[in-house]
Design a protein around this motif. Structure first.
Motif, PDB file in Angstrom:
ATOM      1  N   THR A  81     -39.110  41.216  -7.258  1.00 60.54           N
ATOM      2  CA  THR A  81     -38.170  40.655  -8.234  1.00 60.54           C
ATOM      3  C   THR A  81     -37.551  41.793  -9.029  1.00 60.54           C
ATOM      4  O   THR A  81     -38.249  42.728  -9.434  1.00 60.54           O
ATOM      5  CB  THR A  81     -38.885  39.692  -9.197  1.00 60.54           C
ATOM      6  N   LEU A 111     -26.887  40.859 -14.086  1.00 70.51           N
ATOM      7  CA  LEU A 111     -27.481  40.136 -12.964  1.00 70.51           C
ATOM      8  C   LEU A 111     -26.897  40.592 -11.630  1.00 70.51           C
ATOM      9  O   LEU A 111     -27.624  40.694 -10.635  1.00 70.51           O
ATOM     10  CB  LEU A 111     -27.273  38.631 -13.150  1.00 70.51           C
ATOM     11  N   GLU A 112     -25.601  40.886 -11.583  1.00 71.41           N
ATOM     12  CA  GLU A 112     -24.978  41.291 -10.327  1.00 71.41           C
ATOM     13  C   GLU A 112     -25.587  42.585  -9.785  1.00 71.41           C
ATOM     14  O   GLU A 112     -25.860  42.697  -8.591  1.00 71.41           O
ATOM     15  CB  GLU A 112     -23.473  41.493 -10.533  1.00 71.41           C
ATOM     16  N   ARG A 138     -29.009  41.848  -8.452  1.00 69.60           N
ATOM     17  CA  ARG A 138     -28.962  41.181  -7.136  1.00 69.60           C
ATOM     18  C   ARG A 138     -28.697  42.194  -6.028  1.00 69.60           C
ATOM     19  O   ARG A 138     -29.270  42.105  -4.938  1.00 69.60           O
ATOM     20  CB  ARG A 138     -27.858  40.124  -7.122  1.00 69.60           C
ATOM     21  N   ALA A 151     -31.911  43.875  -5.328  1.00 66.61           N
ATOM     22  CA  ALA A 151     -32.885  42.919  -4.787  1.00 66.61           C
ATOM     23  C   ALA A 151     -32.607  42.598  -3.322  1.00 66.61           C
ATOM     24  O   ALA A 151     -33.536  42.434  -2.509  1.00 66.61           O
ATOM     25  CB  ALA A 151     -32.877  41.639  -5.618  1.00 66.61           C
ATOM     26  N   GLU A 152     -31.336  42.498  -2.956  1.00 65.46           N
ATOM     27  CA  GLU A 152     -30.973  42.145  -1.581  1.00 65.46           C
ATOM     28  C   GLU A 152     -31.448  43.175  -0.573  1.00 65.46           C
ATOM     29  O   GLU A 152     -31.706  42.847   0.593  1.00 65.46           O
ATOM     30  CB  GLU A 152     -29.454  41.971  -1.484  1.00 65.46           C
ATOM     31  N   THR A 169     -35.488  38.762  -5.220  1.00 66.97           N
ATOM     32  CA  THR A 169     -34.659  37.930  -6.087  1.00 66.97           C
ATOM     33  C   THR A 169     -34.371  38.675  -7.383  1.00 66.97           C
ATOM     34  O   THR A 169     -35.093  39.608  -7.742  1.00 66.97           O
ATOM     35  CB  THR A 169     -35.349  36.590  -6.404  1.00 66.97           C
ATOM     36  N   ALA A 170     -33.331  38.243  -8.085  1.00 67.64           N
ATOM     37  CA  ALA A 170     -32.950  38.884  -9.336  1.00 67.64           C
ATOM     38  C   ALA A 170     -32.999  37.881 -10.476  1.00 67.64           C
ATOM     39  O   ALA A 170     -32.674  36.701 -10.303  1.00 67.64           O
ATOM     40  CB  ALA A 170     -31.554  39.489  -9.226  1.00 67.64           C
TER      41      ALA A 170
END
Length: 416
Positions: free
Chosen positions: A205, A211-212, A215, A218-219, A224-225
């Protein structure tokens, strides 16, 4: 005069370093404030988890030390025992050593070079990087490249991220069975994610203010973010927490961790705080079921790899010593620039005056050959009048010095 002053992991504990750290968002304001309020001609600030250093061109470093204390709202007496100050040539040597990774917590680590380039970029954007510091940093980057390409300083490096994995494996039998929470999405977190995720953890996580960006990181690891303000809801679900943000205040407090430990029914939690100032309140480390490590703790782990790199360090120091001498010579050559400019200006004035005189003679119909001969004699006499007069009027001691200087300046030899 170029000065370097600051504190680092050698001179000050974490509790002191975090009090004078500069967040990236405040750096340009600090640079503007220092140059506006103090007689400082050029300045760049390097602030990382291990150091806060000010590189400047000024008459004295004292005003900069006073400004540093005032800017951070601390008494000078509180930080004075931990401060170091270097003037030339030691300031030059220090910059070269920092860029080459010789002054790092992990000898030879490459991350500091990128951080130094960020500091230079911020100074350029703020308009506080003049010709001397610009040249100093460009030489620093060149020296770092030479050190890395000609020595084994970066071979088999033990990074802070690798040290974090090593410590985690002391707590858990396998990192691959754990759930990991990374807080932040900067370069250090990216390095840590690469090392920890190589062990294929059960869950990843990323918590980040944006958030962007969270993400995007995280990808890479099928994770997940979440947003930073969601930490309280998700903390208990993770066995390993690695944090490194630019927050000026802790983002994980004692109460939040106490609630997470209770929800975990006292299963151990491993936490690494790589931020300066700290992201995790220091008191968290006193909880029975929490294993909290700071950047200084990780330094003890990587220290064991130092001996194997000592031979490379000796080679690197020799390179740096030679490049410091080169840079000193460049600085000294700049002292002659005003004299050279004045000499050329004077010669140019003489040339223009004699050209005007020659053109008038040609306009009157004087033969060109006679005018050129006349021009050359007048120029020669004017160019040599002042040095000749100085030699004739000098006393014995001064005449010997002037004769030596004239022979060197005009390339004269005995019998000429």
């Amino acid at each position: 005069m170029i000065f370097t002053l600051g504190i680092n992991h050698h001179s000050a504990p974490l509790a002191i370093r975090e009090r004078v750290a500069f967040g990236a968002e405040k750096l340009q304001h600090a640079l503007a404030d220092l140059t506006r309020s103090q007689p400082v001609r050029e300045v760049a600030i390097l602030s990382t988890c291990n150091r806060t250093e000010i590189y400047c061109s000024a008459e004295t470093p004292e005003v900069v030390i006073d400004w540093l204390a005032r800017y951070h709202g601390v008494e000078r007496s509180e930080i004075a025992p931990y401060l170091y100050t270097h003037d030339q040539p030691e300031a030059i040597r220090h910059a070269f050593r920092v860029a080459s990774g010789l002054d790092s917590m992990v000898i030879g680590e490459p991350q500091i070079l990128g951080q130094m380039k960020d500091a230079v970029r911020a100074a350029e954007e703020s308009g506080t990087l003049g010709s001397q510091l610009h040249k100093l940093f460009q030489r620093s980057f060149s020296v770092a490249k030479e050190v890395r390409s000609t020595t084994a300083i970066g071979a088999n490096i033990v990074s802070m991220a690798a040290a974090g994995v090593h410590l985690a494996e002391r707590i858990f039998e396998s990192v691959g069975e754990q759930r990991i929470l990374f807080i932040g999405a900067g370069e250090m977190i990216e390095l840590c994610a690469a090392h920890f995720c190589a062990r294929q953890p059960k869950q990843v996580t990323i918590a980040n203010r944006t958030l962007e960006r969270g993400r995007a990181l995280a990808e890479r690891y099928n994770g997940t973010a979440i947003r930073l303000d969601e930490l309280g809801e998700h903390l208990a679900q993770h066995d390993i927490v690695v944090s490194c943000t630019a927050s000026p205040l802790p983002i994980i407090g004692l109460g939040m961790v106490e609630r997470a430990v209770k929800a975990r029914r006292h299963r151990p939690m491993f936490m690494v705080d790589l931020a300066v100032p700290r992201d995790i309140e220091e008191e968290v480390g006193e909880l029975d079921d929490v294993f909290l490590y700071s950047v200084d703790d990780l330094a003890q782990v990587v220290e064991s790899g130092l001996e194997s790199r000592q031979a490379a360090v000796v080679e690197a120091e020799d390179i740096i010593a030679a490049r410091v001498r080169d840079f000193q010579a460049w600085l000294q050559s700049r002292d002659t620039v005003p004299v050279i400019r004045s000499l050329r200006d004077s010669a140019e004035r003489m040339r223009r005056h004699e050209m005007e005189h020659a053109m008038k003679l040609l306009a009157k119909g004087e033969p060109a050959e006679k005018v050129l001969e006349h021009l050359s004699h007048r120029l020669t006499n004017k160019f040599l009048h002042t040095p000749t007069q100085a030699l004739n009027l000098a006393d014995d001691v001064e005449r010997n010095e002037l004769q030596t200087a004239a022979s060197r300046l005009f390339g004269l030899h005995a019998g000429d």
